[in-house]
Enzyme design. Structure first.
Site, mmCIF file in Angstrom:
data_model
loop_
_atom_site.group_PDB
_atom_site.id
_atom_site.type_symbol
_atom_site.label_atom_id
_atom_site.label_comp_id
_atom_site.label_asym_id
_atom_site.label_seq_id
_atom_site.Cartn_x
_atom_site.Cartn_y
_atom_site.Cartn_z
ATOM 1 N N ALA A 14 0.863 -1.172 0.000
ATOM 2 C CA ALA A 14 0.000 0.000 0.000
ATOM 3 C C ALA A 14 0.906 1.231 0.000
ATOM 4 C CB ALA A 14 -0.890 -0.013 1.232
ATOM 5 N N GLY A 30 0.556 -5.008 0.823
ATOM 6 C CA GLY A 30 -0.630 -5.045 -0.033
ATOM 7 C C GLY A 30 -0.361 -5.719 -1.376
ATOM 8 N N GLU A 70 -0.681 -9.314 -0.702
ATOM 9 C CA GLU A 70 -2.103 -9.574 -0.438
ATOM 10 C C GLU A 70 -2.912 -9.592 -1.729
ATOM 11 O OE1 GLU A 70 -1.963 -6.301 2.473
ATOM 12 O OE2 GLU A 70 -2.967 -7.657 3.860
ATOM 13 N N GLU A 86 4.587 -5.121 7.034
ATOM 14 C CA GLU A 86 3.874 -4.033 7.721
ATOM 15 C C GLU A 86 4.355 -3.817 9.143
ATOM 16 O OE1 GLU A 86 2.419 -6.423 5.902
ATOM 17 O OE2 GLU A 86 0.826 -5.559 4.649
HETATM 18 N N1 CO8 Z 1 4.573 3.229 -0.635
HETATM 19 C C1 CO8 Z 1 4.987 4.395 -1.164
HETATM 20 N N2 CO8 Z 1 6.120 4.508 -1.863
HETATM 21 C C2 CO8 Z 1 6.895 3.415 -2.010
HETATM 22 C C3 CO8 Z 1 6.539 2.178 -1.459
HETATM 23 C C4 CO8 Z 1 5.308 2.095 -0.754
HETATM 24 N N3 CO8 Z 1 4.856 0.942 -0.222
HETATM 25 N N4 CO8 Z 1 7.496 1.277 -1.759
HETATM 26 C C5 CO8 Z 1 8.426 1.931 -2.472
HETATM 27 N N5 CO8 Z 1 8.066 3.219 -2.625
HETATM 28 C C6 CO8 Z 1 8.799 4.270 -3.341
HETATM 29 C C7 CO8 Z 1 10.009 4.725 -2.542
HETATM 30 O O1 CO8 Z 1 9.634 5.665 -1.560
HETATM 31 C C8 CO8 Z 1 10.877 5.319 -3.630
HETATM 32 O O2 CO8 Z 1 10.389 6.593 -3.957
HETATM 33 P P1 CO8 Z 1 11.420 7.873 -3.984
HETATM 34 O O3 CO8 Z 1 12.372 7.535 -5.083
HETATM 35 O O4 CO8 Z 1 10.504 9.017 -4.288
HETATM 36 O O5 CO8 Z 1 12.076 7.918 -2.645
HETATM 37 C C9 CO8 Z 1 10.580 4.420 -4.830
HETATM 38 O O6 CO8 Z 1 9.329 3.769 -4.540
HETATM 39 C C10 CO8 Z 1 11.637 3.348 -5.033
HETATM 40 O O7 CO8 Z 1 11.786 2.634 -3.815
HETATM 41 P P2 CO8 Z 1 13.234 2.422 -3.112
HETATM 42 O O8 CO8 Z 1 14.132 3.523 -3.455
HETATM 43 O O9 CO8 Z 1 12.981 2.161 -1.665
HETATM 44 O O10 CO8 Z 1 13.691 1.097 -3.859
HETATM 45 P P3 CO8 Z 1 14.675 -0.050 -3.301
HETATM 46 O O11 CO8 Z 1 14.948 -0.939 -4.458
HETATM 47 O O12 CO8 Z 1 15.823 0.577 -2.575
HETATM 48 O O13 CO8 Z 1 13.806 -0.850 -2.185
HETATM 49 C C11 CO8 Z 1 11.830 -1.982 -1.307
HETATM 50 C C12 CO8 Z 1 12.661 -1.599 -2.563
HETATM 51 C C13 CO8 Z 1 12.644 -2.913 -0.405
HETATM 52 C C14 CO8 Z 1 10.577 -2.656 -1.796
HETATM 53 C C15 CO8 Z 1 11.501 -0.692 -0.521
HETATM 54 O O14 CO8 Z 1 10.961 0.270 -1.405
HETATM 55 C C16 CO8 Z 1 10.458 -0.915 0.597
HETATM 56 O O15 CO8 Z 1 10.794 -1.439 1.648
HETATM 57 N N6 CO8 Z 1 9.184 -0.502 0.343
HETATM 58 C C17 CO8 Z 1 8.114 -0.582 1.342
HETATM 59 C C18 CO8 Z 1 7.623 -1.996 1.465
HETATM 60 C C19 CO8 Z 1 6.543 -2.059 2.530
HETATM 61 O O16 CO8 Z 1 6.755 -1.805 3.713
HETATM 62 N N7 CO8 Z 1 5.328 -2.399 2.121
HETATM 63 C C20 CO8 Z 1 4.195 -2.528 3.033
HETATM 64 C C21 CO8 Z 1 3.382 -1.277 3.005
HETATM 65 S S1 CO8 Z 1 2.010 -1.334 4.157
HETATM 66 C C22 CO8 Z 1 0.835 -2.310 3.377
HETATM 67 O O17 CO8 Z 1 1.008 -2.706 2.295
HETATM 68 C C23 CO8 Z 1 -0.464 -2.704 4.008
HETATM 69 C C24 CO8 Z 1 -0.782 -1.791 5.119
HETATM 70 C C25 CO8 Z 1 -2.166 -2.099 5.625
HETATM 71 C C26 CO8 Z 1 -2.482 -1.116 6.690
HETATM 72 C C27 CO8 Z 1 -3.935 -0.758 6.658
HETATM 73 C C28 CO8 Z 1 -4.109 0.723 6.967
HETATM 74 C C29 CO8 Z 1 -5.550 1.158 6.858
#
Ligand code: CO8
Length: 258
Positions: free
Chosen positions: A66, A109, A112, A132
């Site tokens: 997400a 997400g 999921e 998460e």
């Molecule tokens: N959301 C927003 N932006 C993201 C996300 C994300 N989930 N993942 C990556 N991005 C963005 C980064 O911020 C980055 O943007 P910018 O260049 O502007 O800084 C761009 O995508 C590229 O990402 P990275 O530079 O981080 O790329 P890497 O190759 O270094 O790393 C990873 C890749 C390991 C996938 C890393 O991006 C990461 O850890 N991402 C987050 C993964 C994560 O935690 N996902 C879970 C999110 S929460 C969820 O899905 C469910 C929540 C349910 C809660 C319910 C609430 C109501």
């Protein structure tokens, strides 16, 4: 189609393909993407010319979760009154078979969403996880439930509590993934599998999907009873007559999807 900001859609034969397309955010699932992807999928679901819906991302990411930046400032009432992520339930409820073609990150997400699909084909580059917990939250689009049903408590707890990821081989061993293919062949193999499914009798495919999904909802006895009723119903289809006639006459069936 025109107007899509976050997805690409295409049709090839009886297969529809929805490609998640927010490369700048590794296909993070924001509200716009949810609305576009679910609406596109529902449109294909209503189209009798579509027999399989493929959901895919890029080589780098199916979806990295997400959109964290969009969720960051939410409070409880925003999330509750906005029914945050509720629309994805409509994707899980599609009647047409769905196939996830996953390369790269399928996290949070993204994992999921892949698990909502009926068939999951993974590139050898795929990585799955529910990270998460590292953000101080928990899965919110069914991960704690679908992952546990797919891989069992031991691995589901491991993944949800540590936030670690599984590679494609571990995901296949654990039962999360239908097949693994070389990353370079993912699109071709996914489209071939989708075409195979889409060529089957559409009502039979929908009924098979409904029956398998029932296994997650009910007891064995009730599930078998449900299957038996549907099995009896298939004898009302033209495709049953055609499929069995084709077998007897040693030819390929030509299903009319009714
Ligand atoms: N959301 C927003 N932006 C993201 C996300 C994300 N989930 N993942 C990556 N991005 C963005 C980064 O911020 C980055 O943007 P910018 O260049 O502007 O800084 C761009 O995508 C590229 O990402 P990275 O530079 O981080 O790329 P890497 O190759 O270094 O790393 C990873 C890749 C390991 C996938 C890393 O991006 C990461 O850890 N991402 C987050 C993964 C994560 O935690 N996902 C879970 C999110 S929460 C969820 O899905 C469910 C929540 C349910 C809660 C319910 C609430 C109501």
């Amino acid at each position: 189609a025109a107007g899509h900001e976050t997805i690409l859609v295409e049709r090839t034969g009886r297969t529809a393909v929805i490609t998640l397309n927010r490369p700048e955010a590794l296909n993070a699932l924001n509200l716009r993407l949810m609305e576009e992807a679910v609406a596109a999928a529902e449109g294909f679901d209503r189209d009798p010319g579509v027999g399989c819906i493929v959901l895919t991302g890029s080589d780098r990411a199916f979806a990295a979760g997400a959109d964290i930046k969009e969720m960051q400032g939410l409070d409880y009432m925003d999330a509750y009154l906005g029914d945050w992520f509720g629309a994805w339930d409509r994707f899980a409820a599609l009647r047409t078979p769905t196939l996830a073609a996953v390369a790269g990150h399928a996290l949070g997400g993204g994992c999921e969403l892949a698990m909502m699909c009926d068939v999951l084909i993974a590139a050898d580059s795929a990585r799955f996880g529910q990270p998460e917990i590292k953000l101080g939250v928990i899965p919110g689009i069914g991960g704690s439930q679908r992952l546990t049903r797919a891989v069992g408590k031991a691995k589901a707890m491991d993944l949800c509590l540590t936030g670690r990821t599984m590679d494609a081989a571990e995901a296949e061993r654990a039962g999360l993934v239908s097949r693994i293919v070389p990353a370079a062949d993912l699109r071709e193999q996914a489209l071939a599998a989708a075409a195979e499914i889409a060529a089957m009798s559409a009502p039979a495919a929908m009924m098979a999907k409904e029956a398998v999904n029932r296994a997650f909802e009910t007891t064995l006895a009730e599930g078998v009873r449900f299957e038996r009723r549907i099995f009896h119903a298939v004898f009302a289809t033209a495709d049953q007559k055609e499929g069995m006639a084709a077998f007897t006459e040693k030819r390929r069936p030509s299903f009319v999807h009714r």
